[in-house]
Motif scaffolding. Sequence first.
Motif, mmCIF file in Angstrom:
data_model
loop_
_atom_site.group_PDB
_atom_site.id
_atom_site.type_symbol
_atom_site.label_atom_id
_atom_site.label_comp_id
_atom_site.label_asym_id
_atom_site.label_seq_id
_atom_site.Cartn_x
_atom_site.Cartn_y
_atom_site.Cartn_z
ATOM 1 N N LYS A 140 0.852 -1.183 0.000
ATOM 2 C CA LYS A 140 0.000 0.000 0.000
ATOM 3 C C LYS A 140 0.889 1.235 0.000
ATOM 4 C CE LYS A 140 -4.122 -1.816 0.516
ATOM 5 N NZ LYS A 140 -5.010 -1.853 -0.606
ATOM 6 N N LEU A 141 0.490 2.226 -0.782
ATOM 7 C CA LEU A 141 1.271 3.448 -0.925
ATOM 8 C C LEU A 141 0.306 4.610 -1.075
ATOM 9 C CD1 LEU A 141 4.242 4.554 -1.486
ATOM 10 C CD2 LEU A 141 3.605 4.404 -3.880
ATOM 11 N N MET A 142 0.507 5.667 -0.297
ATOM 12 C CA MET A 142 -0.292 6.869 -0.453
ATOM 13 C C MET A 142 0.569 7.922 -1.139
ATOM 14 S SD MET A 142 -2.265 9.331 2.239
ATOM 15 C CE MET A 142 -1.035 10.604 2.371
ATOM 16 N N ILE A 143 0.040 8.528 -2.177
ATOM 17 C CA ILE A 143 0.761 9.579 -2.891
ATOM 18 C C ILE A 143 -0.005 10.876 -2.710
ATOM 19 C CG2 ILE A 143 1.562 10.387 -5.135
ATOM 20 C CD1 ILE A 143 1.833 7.470 -5.972
ATOM 21 N N TYR B 74 3.928 7.865 0.970
ATOM 22 C CA TYR B 74 3.851 7.398 2.346
ATOM 23 C C TYR B 74 3.545 5.900 2.333
ATOM 24 C CZ TYR B 74 2.234 6.680 7.122
ATOM 25 O OH TYR B 74 2.081 6.203 8.391
ATOM 26 N N VAL B 75 4.404 5.133 3.034
ATOM 27 C CA VAL B 75 4.224 3.690 3.157
ATOM 28 C C VAL B 75 3.746 3.426 4.586
ATOM 29 C CG1 VAL B 75 5.323 1.430 2.927
ATOM 30 C CG2 VAL B 75 6.143 3.353 1.545
ATOM 31 N N ASP C 254 5.673 3.178 8.191
ATOM 32 C CA ASP C 254 5.567 4.535 8.720
ATOM 33 C C ASP C 254 6.671 5.409 8.124
ATOM 34 O OD1 ASP C 254 4.404 6.604 10.132
ATOM 35 O OD2 ASP C 254 5.646 6.262 11.907
ATOM 36 N N LEU C 255 6.751 5.396 6.801
ATOM 37 C CA LEU C 255 7.815 6.053 6.057
ATOM 38 C C LEU C 255 7.213 7.018 5.057
ATOM 39 C CD1 LEU C 255 10.872 6.074 5.111
ATOM 40 C CD2 LEU C 255 10.172 4.311 3.492
ATOM 41 N N GLU C 256 7.645 8.275 5.092
ATOM 42 C CA GLU C 256 7.223 9.254 4.101
ATOM 43 C C GLU C 256 8.457 9.871 3.465
ATOM 44 O OE1 GLU C 256 3.839 12.539 3.456
ATOM 45 O OE2 GLU C 256 4.939 12.739 5.327
#
Length: 69
Positions: A2-5, A16-17, A21-23
């Motif tokens: 899952k990846l938020m862009i 954001y992964v 908890d990585l941005e």
Amino acid sequence: MKLMIRKNNNGALMAYVPKKDLEVAITESEKPELWGGVVTLANGWRLELPEMPGDTRLPITIEARRLEG
């Protein structure tokens, strides 16, 4: 994965992964419209993004595939 862009306040693309908890910033894109190509993150990760229309609105959560190497 899952990846938020999204775009940050300066207009830069951020990824954001949630699981890590990585941005980090998206520093390079294989395609100008971003979708359906490979992007490189500031930490060196390379991710393959799914095909989507070029006018897809952000922020968005997608399923990306991490490439080795």
